[in-house]
Motif scaffolding. Structure first.
Motif, PDB file in Angstrom:
ATOM      1  N   PHE A  63       0.703  -1.420  -0.284  1.00  0.00           N
ATOM      2  CA  PHE A  63       0.225  -0.265  -0.165  1.00  0.00           C
ATOM      3  C   PHE A  63       1.025   0.593   0.231  1.00  0.00           C
ATOM      4  N   ALA A  64       1.940   1.431   1.070  1.00  0.00           N
ATOM      5  CA  ALA A  64       3.068   2.474   0.919  1.00  0.00           C
ATOM      6  C   ALA A  64       3.868   2.560  -0.945  1.00  0.00           C
ATOM      7  N   ALA A  65       3.995   1.526  -0.875  1.00  0.00           N
ATOM      8  CA  ALA A  65       4.409   1.725  -2.981  1.00  0.00           C
ATOM      9  C   ALA A  65       3.950   2.076  -3.774  1.00  0.00           C
ATOM     10  N   ALA A  76      13.212   5.790  -6.906  1.00  0.00           N
ATOM     11  CA  ALA A  76      14.087   5.301  -5.522  1.00  0.00           C
ATOM     12  C   ALA A  76      13.118   6.012  -4.456  1.00  0.00           C
ATOM     13  N   PHE A  77      12.204   6.462  -4.438  1.00  0.00           N
ATOM     14  CA  PHE A  77      11.126   6.753  -3.681  1.00  0.00           C
ATOM     15  C   PHE A  77      10.284   5.709  -2.732  1.00  0.00           C
ATOM     16  N   LEU A  83      10.581  -0.462   1.942  1.00  0.00           N
ATOM     17  CA  LEU A  83      11.322  -0.326   2.366  1.00  0.00           C
ATOM     18  C   LEU A  83      10.556  -0.329   3.711  1.00  0.00           C
ATOM     19  N   ALA A  84      11.157   0.849   4.139  1.00  0.00           N
ATOM     20  CA  ALA A  84      11.308   1.939   5.530  1.00  0.00           C
ATOM     21  C   ALA A  84       9.542   0.925   6.231  1.00  0.00           C
ATOM     22  N   VAL A  85       8.912   0.454   5.412  1.00  0.00           N
ATOM     23  CA  VAL A  85       7.760   0.357   6.703  1.00  0.00           C
ATOM     24  C   VAL A  85       7.738  -1.168   6.175  1.00  0.00           C
ATOM     25  N   ASN A  86       8.718  -2.437   5.251  1.00  0.00           N
ATOM     26  CA  ASN A  86       8.986  -3.430   5.980  1.00  0.00           C
ATOM     27  C   ASN A  86      10.121  -3.773   6.321  1.00  0.00           C
ATOM     28  N   LEU A  87      11.030  -2.521   7.341  1.00  0.00           N
ATOM     29  CA  LEU A  87      11.750  -3.496   7.158  1.00  0.00           C
ATOM     30  C   LEU A  87      11.614  -3.970   9.619  1.00  0.00           C
TER      31      LEU A  87
END
Length: 240
Positions: A63-65, A76-77, A83-87
């Motif tokens: 959803f974030a992507a 890139a963003f 990546l940030a959400v899935n860390l």
């Protein structure tokens, strides 16, 4: 009784996982359908959207992507947001090592692929409640939890892609995500350290809500872990 009819501990653990994972179907169906609709709105083709959901299989990151794509963000963003959400999955993996680290590589690879919020939280709760479980039983239980959820996640994503605009906006399916996380996390708040970590994560996340997608969540996660560790250390010293 033939060997094929004998219910081994691993089989029993698997079916227990299927039973415990079944209620999440009520959330996976609208959640996956909503992703399919939003992916279509973002301009993804059927193949792209299905490839996305099968390879990533992590709703929040998807959803974030897609949201970043809708906002015409650069690749890139988009990748950074996902990546940030899935860390958090890295933290999930680290906490599973004491329970599943001794499993064969191929089983750990399967667990890694199916390691999402519902399978992780449900499985860890089971492992903590039944420390006598063998590694084989733990893996079987984990796979059992994933069994009713994963096929429906793929199927309903496809339905959402195909249905597209036929689903009314009035249904407001986006409310499913916060309810899902509340339902999963609430039973895990068993100690003062858990409650303190949760409170800190909420406070920091709300304070940093205006930061770029996912950044505030990362800071909140770090603050929550530090708070939980400090409170737990304080409680252990006090108990002595």
């Amino acid at each position: 009784m033939t060997t094929s009819t004998v219910k081994t501990p691993a089989k029993s653990a698997y079916w227990a996982g299927v039973r415990d994972g079944a209620p999440f179907v009520l959330i996976a169906v609208p959640f996956a359908t909503l992703f399919g609709v939003i992916a279509t709105d973002a301009g993804l083709t059927l193949a792209q959207a299905m490839g996305f959901t099968i390879l990533v299989i992590a709703g929040a990151a998807q959803f974030a992507a897609v949201q970043m794509m809708v906002e015409d963000a650069s690749i890139a963003f988009v990748l950074l947001a996902a990546l940030a959400v899935n860390l958090r999955m890295a933290m999930y993996s680290a906490s599973l090592v004491p329970y599943l680290g001794a499993a064969p590589l191929w089983k750990r690879a399967c667990v890694s692929y199916l390691n999402f919020d519902q399978t992780y939280i449900t499985s860890v709760a089971r492992y903590e409640a039944r420390p006598e479980m063998s590694v084989s039983e733990r893996v079987s239980y984990f796979m059992g939890v994933a069994t009713p959820i994963t096929p429906l996640w793929f199927t309903m994503t496809f339905v959402g892609i195909v249905a597209g605009q036929a689903i009314p906006d009035a249904w407001a399916l986006d409310f499913i995500m916060p309810i899902m996380f509340l339902a999963m996390v609430s039973p895990m708040l068993k100690s003062l350290a858990h409650v303190a970590a949760a409170a800190m994560s909420v406070a920091v996340a709300l304070a940093l809500v205006d930061l770029p997608a996912g950044t505030g969540l990362l800071v909140a996660a770090g603050a929550a872990m530090l708070t939980g560790a400090l409170v737990e250390t304080w409680m252990e010293r006090r108990a002595r």
